[in-house]
Design a protein around this motif. Structure first.
Motif: not given
Length: 173
Positions: A32-41
């Motif tokens: 979940a955090l990796g997905g959020i990081a991808a969206v943030v990037l």
């Protein structure tokens, strides 16, 4: 992306026949955090603001801490003789998650340093060349060996993960 793939890949293997994906333990949080990081990037790619880099770095640190705790906990639960005999081992997905989180944090720090102009000593627009003040031709950049190797590596990792998820074929011990 490496964090996301590592989170769904095998975190633990037993006797080379049974594997436990990260999503059956704390890997669901790193996913979940990796997905959020991808969206943030992706947001960072669309805006000149620097806050997405800071947010992605913080997310990467949280993922790194989560993966390290899982590694330490797993290492303490697996008897030493089982690890030495290869009966039970840490899966490649956990190692990939650890590497991916380190790359995420370091990449965000390097991007922030480059964006601030600390390396070049001047503020340069991201779409301008520091040498000639001419626009960068991104089609030339996309054919550099680094990008070709990065895309090829990502493709190989994706193939390995899909083989493991769909058919149970583990390429790495």
């Amino acid at each position: 992306m490496v964090v996301i793939v590592g989170s769904v890949a095998p975190w633990f293997t037993a006797a080379a026949f049974f594997s436990v994906p990260g999503t059956q333990s704390v890997g669901k949080y790193t996913l979940a955090l990796g997905g959020i990081a991808a969206v943030v990037l992706l947001i960072k790619a669309a805006t000149p603001s620097r806050w997405p880099l800071v947010a992605a770095a913080v997310i990467g640190i949280v993922c790194l801490l989560t993966a390290v705790v899982a590694l330490i906990k797993a290492s303490s639960l697996i008897p030493a003789e089982d690890q030495q005999n290869g009966i039970v081992s840490i899966g490649w997905g956990l190692w990939m998650t650890l590497v991916g989180t380190v790359l995420l944090v370091v990449g965000c720090i390097v991007a922030e340093i480059v964006a601030s102009g600390a390396i070049l000593g001047t503020d340069v627009e991201p779409s301008q060349s520091a040498v000639d003040d001419v626009p960068i031709d991104w089609t030339d950049r996309a054919t550099t060996p680094f990008f070709i190797v990065a895309i090829a590596f990502g493709g190989l990792v994706a193939i390995a993960v899909w083989l493991d998820l769909l058919f149970g074929v583990t390429l790495l011990p």
